[in-house]
Design a protein around this motif. Structure first.
Motif, short mmCIF file in Angstrom:
data_model
loop_
_atom_site.label_atom_id
_atom_site.label_comp_id
_atom_site.label_asym_id
_atom_site.label_seq_id
_atom_site.Cartn_x
_atom_site.Cartn_y
_atom_site.Cartn_z
N TRP A 122 -15.79 13.88 11.85
CA TRP A 122 -17.07 14.54 11.54
C TRP A 122 -17.43 14.45 10.07
N LYS A 123 -16.46 14.01 9.21
CA LYS A 123 -16.74 13.96 7.79
C LYS A 123 -17.63 12.78 7.47
N ARG A 124 -18.30 12.92 6.35
CA ARG A 124 -19.20 11.86 5.93
C ARG A 124 -18.43 10.60 5.54
N ASP A 125 -17.30 10.79 4.93
CA ASP A 125 -16.49 9.63 4.56
C ASP A 125 -15.26 9.52 5.44
N ARG A 152 -4.87 22.02 -0.90
CA ARG A 152 -5.81 21.43 0.06
C ARG A 152 -6.65 20.37 -0.61
N GLN A 153 -6.85 19.31 0.10
CA GLN A 153 -7.68 18.24 -0.43
C GLN A 153 -9.15 18.63 -0.37
N THR A 154 -9.94 17.89 -1.09
CA THR A 154 -11.38 18.16 -1.12
C THR A 154 -11.99 17.92 0.26
N GLN A 211 -9.33 24.17 9.94
CA GLN A 211 -8.65 23.80 11.17
C GLN A 211 -7.62 22.71 10.93
N ASP A 212 -7.60 22.13 9.74
CA ASP A 212 -6.60 21.10 9.45
C ASP A 212 -5.26 21.77 9.14
N ASP A 213 -4.28 20.91 8.77
CA ASP A 213 -2.95 21.42 8.46
C ASP A 213 -3.02 22.38 7.28
N GLY A 214 -2.11 23.35 7.28
CA GLY A 214 -2.11 24.37 6.25
C GLY A 214 -1.47 23.90 4.96
#
Length: 736
Positions: free
Chosen positions: A190-193, A141-143, A148-151
């Motif tokens: 919704w992410k900051r970046d 998983r990325q940082t 809820q994202d892809d597994g």
């Protein structure tokens, strides 16, 4: 509704609903009955479903209605008959591994080994090999990625079936995959970046851009499947797998062909050699016949007389009334008096034919070790008559068997008679004959005697019966050094360092062994001596000097720098510790400490005391003594870099209420300490001046007289006194 109907007809054609040009509307067939007959259920056995046949009248009626329908749109699919039995399951592709055994072993290691122990031989898992065939791959998983994202699972082919349905275009990558949009997904808003980032522009130099190597694609179509590799290393890894046997059959057939033609080549070479011998023999026979055609009547008469004389010699040989030496003299006379007839009749062959039984008869009673010249003197005359080939054949048949018989029964420790025999052979026979005899008989006998020699229990050392052979055998004896080293090394494993017998055992081999055989033995000896020094404590009262004296006995065999290294490792650390502990003792008598120091210094041999390592440690101990006597405090310094005191007078000792004479240093000791600190050489030279010893300090030549130091001039001139600072400056400048 007519417009709607017309629109439907334009779109659907004959399949439109409603009436068309007076025709009756098509009766809709029940779709339920048709689907029941052709449905499939995974993993279950289906029973055939009987479908009632439509009445003939209705079927004919429908055919009449569709008579004017285009044949391309007529669905004439027949229903399964009553005798049709559907298959239990459809065809199932076998599971295939994406990775070879070599790749799986390098990637998964112990896990793959455990999998093989449980019966994995390739293909899918499970009893019927119908499970997954490829390890499950996951992605990290990325940082800042939410749940809820892809597994983590990767879209992969676990059964290895999709790889078999790829086309050549897909394998070669000609069909491009749709590029993923760089825009952020909805879930990333919704992410900051989460905002879209401008792609970063990367600039490259011209040489960097030109040096790029395009990606390589290698299509391997040799096996049952088409494989694509991106490099030759990957291709080699695939070849190492179980699916491809690396051309095993081809290599086997190649070996068979090579062995078959190798025999043919060898047979051809033998046939060529045979033909050459026949040609040479024919040429000699032709020369003999030509010479026979050119003989005169007088030559024939001479040949008859020569035959009579040879016949007379043969009768004497049969009666054993002629010796081998007399037979050689007779044939030498015949060759000198009748050379032409002797050559025409090939009398030399007859001579050696008569010499063989005569030599066997005479040498049968010959004792080589007692009278080596008796047998060799008679047979040596024959090497002047015939060629080397005839003489070698005579030796092999008569002399060599007798020598071998005598050497087999000979004891190698009784070396004198055998050495005399070999020296006589070298003088009487050809050198190569004697060398072959030595290599084939003498050296193996010496080697077999070494195998039973044990240095621990044998009273006779091996060098006593081996070293006398050095002038005779020379470098041929190098084959014996390694077995001797192994036996001596085995004895040193359990050797007591106080036992002087090891020194006597090794000393004879110092000038004989080469470096590869001598240095390992010496290192083993020094390691045992070093261990003995480590186990011997240093104490002022009742000092045990056995280990140190044992080390000094090896100075004639071991290099001085190696012995100094042993002292630096095993002796001086304990010596410094004992010295400091004694100086810290309350009420220490410094005069006794100084006597103890001088006693240790006198114990070292002069050549060992001149080593720089020993000088450095002795100077450091002296510095510690002076510091404690003057200040009463410790001087914790390493012996490698002691502090040099002032070049003025030595420290006073009145604070300790001791006379100056008890702690003052001699000028020689002081210069030794200074030379060790400055890294200069301080050695006595082989000359004297006014009865005083002359020394070398660095590159300067000096003489010590009481409290003065005299320095030799550079050229012609007089010696002059110099201070310590001037002396050091002169030594350093001269050194440069």
């Amino acid at each position: 509704m007519p417009k709607r109907r017309a629109s439907d007809e334009n779109i659907l054609g004959i399949f439109a609903d409603g009436e068309r040009s007076g025709r009756k509307p098509r009766q809709e067939k029940s779709s339920g009955d048709l689907t029941k007959g052709i449905s499939f259920v995974r993993g279950q056995t289906l029973q055939p479903t009987s479908v009632p046949a439509p009445p003939k009248e209705e079927k004919n009626k429908e055919q009449d209605e569709d008579s004017d329908v285009d044949s391309r749109f007529v669905l004439d699919a027949s229903l399964p008959s009553a005798n049709f039995t559907p298959a239990v399951e459809g065809p199932k592709l076998p599971a295939r591994n994406k990775l070879s055994f070599h790749q799986m072993s390098s990637n998964y290691g112990k896990g793959f080994a455990m999998l093989q122990k449980m019966g994995f031989t390739g293909g899918g898992l499970g009893r019927h090999n119908d499970g997954i065939a490829n390890p499950i791959e996951v992605q990290k998983r990325q940082t800042k990625m939410g749940l809820q994202d892809d597994g983590e699972m990767v879209d992969q082919d676990l059964y290895g079936n999709e790889g078999g349905r790829r086309t050549i275009e897909e394998l070669l990558g000609t069909i491009s995959k749709p590029k993923q949009s760089d825009e952020p997904k909805i879930s990333d808003g919704w992410k900051r970046d989460g905002k879209s980032k401008r792609p970063k522009t990367i600039y490259k130099k011209a040489e960097e851009a030109s040096g790029e190597v395009p990606a390589m694609r290698i299509v391997d179509m040799r096996g049952p499947e088409v494989k694509v590799a991106s490099s030759f290393a990957e291709l080699a890894a695939n070849l190492a797998g179980d699916s491809v046997r690396s051309l095993k059959e081809f290599r086997h057939n190649t070996r068979l062909l090579v062995s078959r033609y190798e025999d043919k080549v060898r047979a051809a070479a033998e046939r060529k050699r045979h033909c050459e011998n026949i040609i040479l023999a024919a040429a000699k026979e032709q020369e003999r016949l030509q010479a026979a055609d050119n003989i005169s009547e007088s030559d024939v008469k001479g040949c008859k007389e020569l035959v009579l004389e040879i016949e007379s010699l043969r009768e004497q040989q049969d009666e054993a009334s002629i010796t081998l030496s007399e037979l050689a003299d007779s044939f030498k006379r015949l060759e000198r008096t009748r050379p032409k007839e002797f050559h025409l009749l090939s009398a030399m062959d007859v001579a050696f034919a008569l010499a063989l039984p005569t030599a066997k008869r005479e040498l049968s009673t010959w004792q080589p070790f007692k009278a080596p010249e008796d047998g060799l003197k008679a047979i040596s005359k024959w090497q002047q008559l015939g060629d080397k080939e005839r003489f070698s054949a005579l030796l092999d048949a008569s002399l060599i068997p007798q020598l071998r018989k005598a050497l087999v029964a000979w004891s190698p420790r009784d070396f004198e008679p055998c050495i005399a025999l070999m020296e006589t052979c070298k003088k009487a026979l050809h050198l190569d004959v004697a060398e072959a005899l030595i290599a084939e008989v003498v050296l193996p006998r010496l080697r077999s005697e070494l195998e039973v020699w044990d240095p621990r229990i044998d009273k006779v050392s091996a060098h006593l019966w081996l070293h006398p052979w050095l002038p005779v055998l020379g470098r041929k004896m190098e084959m014996l050094w390694t077995p001797i080293r192994f036996k001596i090394s085995g004895c040193l494993e359990r050797w007591d360092s106080n036992d002087p017998s090891a020194h006597g055992l090794l000393k004879p081999w110092q000038q004989v062994f080469d470096a590869s055989n001598w240095e390992p033995l010496l290192e083993k000896v020094l390691s045992r001596l070093e261990k003995a020094l480590l186990d011997t404590p240093i104490k002022p009262d009742g000092q045990d000097l056995k280990a140190l004296k044992s080390l000094f006995t090896w100075l004639d065999l071991a290099p001085l720098e190696n012995v100094a290294r042993v002292l630096e490792t095993a002796f001086f650390p304990q010596w410094h510790s004992a010295l400091k502990q004694w100086l810290r003792t309350k009420g220490c008598n410094f005069s006794e400490v100084l006597q103890w120091y001088q006693g240790w210094k006198a114990l070292f041999p002069p050549e060992l005391r001149e080593q720089l390592v020993v000088q450095r440690h002795l100077a450091h101990g002296l510095e510690v003594m002076k510091h404690m006597m003057a200040n009463g405090s410790d001087l914790d310094e390493e012996p490698a870099a002691p502090q040099r005191p002032s070049h003025a007078n030595l420290p006073p000792t009145s604070a300790r209420n001791l006379p100056v004479e008890e702690v003052s240093l001699s000028l020689s000791d002081y210069i030794t300490q200074v030379a060790a600190e400055e890294g200069l050489i301080f050695l006595p030279k082989k000359q004297q001046r006014n009865g005083k010893q002359v020394y070398q300090l660095g590159a300067a030549t000096i003489q010590l007289e009481k409290n003065l130091i005299y320095v030799a001039p550079k050229g012609e001139g007089e010696w002059k006194a110099a201070s310590m600072d001037e002396l050091l400056k002169l030594a350093k400048v001269t050194k440069k």
